[in-house]
Design an enzyme around this catalytic site. Structure first.
Site, PDB file in Angstrom:
ATOM      1  N   SER A  31       0.834  -1.203   0.000  1.00  0.00           N
ATOM      2  CA  SER A  31       0.000   0.000   0.000  1.00  0.00           C
ATOM      3  C   SER A  31       0.872   1.258   0.000  1.00  0.00           C
ATOM      4  CB  SER A  31      -0.956  -0.032   1.199  1.00  0.00           C
ATOM      5  OG  SER A  31      -1.844   1.072   1.178  1.00  0.00           O
ATOM      6  N   HIS A  79      -8.816   1.453   0.571  1.00  0.00           N
ATOM      7  CA  HIS A  79      -8.731   0.434  -0.486  1.00  0.00           C
ATOM      8  C   HIS A  79     -10.098  -0.170  -0.827  1.00  0.00           C
ATOM      9  CE1 HIS A  79      -4.441   0.729  -0.723  1.00  0.00           C
ATOM     10  NE2 HIS A  79      -4.323   0.539   0.578  1.00  0.00           N
TER      11      HIS A  79
END
Length: 320
Positions: free
Chosen positions: A97, A208
């Protein structure tokens, strides 16, 4: 110094932060101190004070976490460079990420200054999006679901629009993200389906997931016009789970990353097949990615690089 073994580099994501991270590296290397000054100038805040004196609560604020973790990770990379590790000694890079931004800097896709500017803007946008979600929808949440496959988790979620799979971490570990109240309602159903544990994560937004699509579009406007170079080492994407080879590809997928699930299991699976090297370094705070290597059944020797004894062990292994 010549090495006979190449290494993979894995860069930590949000959640790995802790007070005092990279302090030893700051003390040892003038280049790390210069990196702190650069980050402070770009982000408009005293990064030394934030990392070394900031409370856990301050470091957990997304607007602080993202530049802080990126700075600690790039400091770790400076330590490796000072120890003699060169670009040609790197087999591949991937970041979890947020960690993908440190990987971009190491692969020479972005300069350190550009990287800090982007993670500061990303943190600001995601911080604001989390606050807006909280005001308009409710408290956001994320939870790690252990002992259940992604398919089984999706069956429990059943196409509802308040909670989504956000991270595909390992065959029996996914993270769900969305409205906290709905996660609470889903928890007993996940356990009935076979989940061993459902661990709530402290977050400030439904990261996300499509719930951050607006934030993703806002970030796209930030990176439009910025030049992304082609990576000088193989670079994995969270969005595709595969290697990206051009700056244009990277730029396109970065704008999607905020609202797209992290395909970490796919990255590790591909690397296991594609590369023969079996030594990896977790760069940055924490050891979450080392644990996920084990969770994916990846037969890698794992090292860290935030303190000198760890670096010495790594160097010895690279010379074998």
């Amino acid at each position: 110094m010549e090495f006979t073994t190449k290494i993979a580099l894995l860069f930590a994501g949000q959640g790995a932060q802790h007070p005092g991270m990279a302090k030893e590296l700051y003390t040892q290397h003038a280049s790390v101190r210069a990196l702190f000054e650069l980050a402070s100038d770009v982000c408009g805040k005293d990064m030394k004070k934030l990392l070394f004196e900031g409370s856990e609560a301050e470091l957990k604020e997304t607007i602080n976490t993202q530049p802080a973790v990126t700075l600690a990770s790039l400091a770790g990379m400076v330590g490796l460079r000072m120890a003699g590790v060169r670009s040609e000694d790197i087999a591949w890079v991937a970041g979890f990420s947020l960690g993908e931004y440190a990987a971009l800097a190491v692969a020479d896709v972005l300069t350190a200054e550009e990287t800090f500017r982007l993670v500061y803007e990303r943190g600001r946008i995601m911080h604001h999006a989390g606050n807006e979600f909280k005001k308009q929808v409710g408290e956001p949440g994320m939870a790690a679901v252990l002992g259940l496959s992604a398919g089984a988790v999706k069956a429990v979620l059943n196409d509802q629009t308040e909670v989504f799979v956000a991270n595909y971490n390992a065959p029996d570990q996914v993270v769900i993200s969305g409205l906290l109240a709905q996660i609470d309602r889903l928890e007993p159903l996940l356990k009935e389906a076979g989940a061993k544990r459902v661990i709530k994560l402290t977050v400030s937004g439904p990261f996300h997931t499509p719930l951050l699509s607006k934030a993703s579009l806002e970030f796209k406007s930030v990176i439009t016009g910025l030049r992304f170079a082609s990576p000088k080492v193989p670079l994995y994407s969270n969005v595709t789970g595969g290697i990206l080879s051009t700056g244009k590809e990277i730029q396109h997928h970065l704008s999607e990353q905020i609202s797209h699930p992290v395909l970490w299991q796919g990255i590790i699976s591909d690397a296991q097949t594609r590369f023969r090297e079996r030594v990896a370094v977790e760069v940055g705070p924490g050891n979450v990615l080392s644990a996920l290597m084990r969770g994916n059944g990846a037969n890698y020797e794992m090292f860290r690089c935030m303190q000198m004894p760890e670096v010495e062990m790594l160097l010895a292994r690279m010379q074998e």
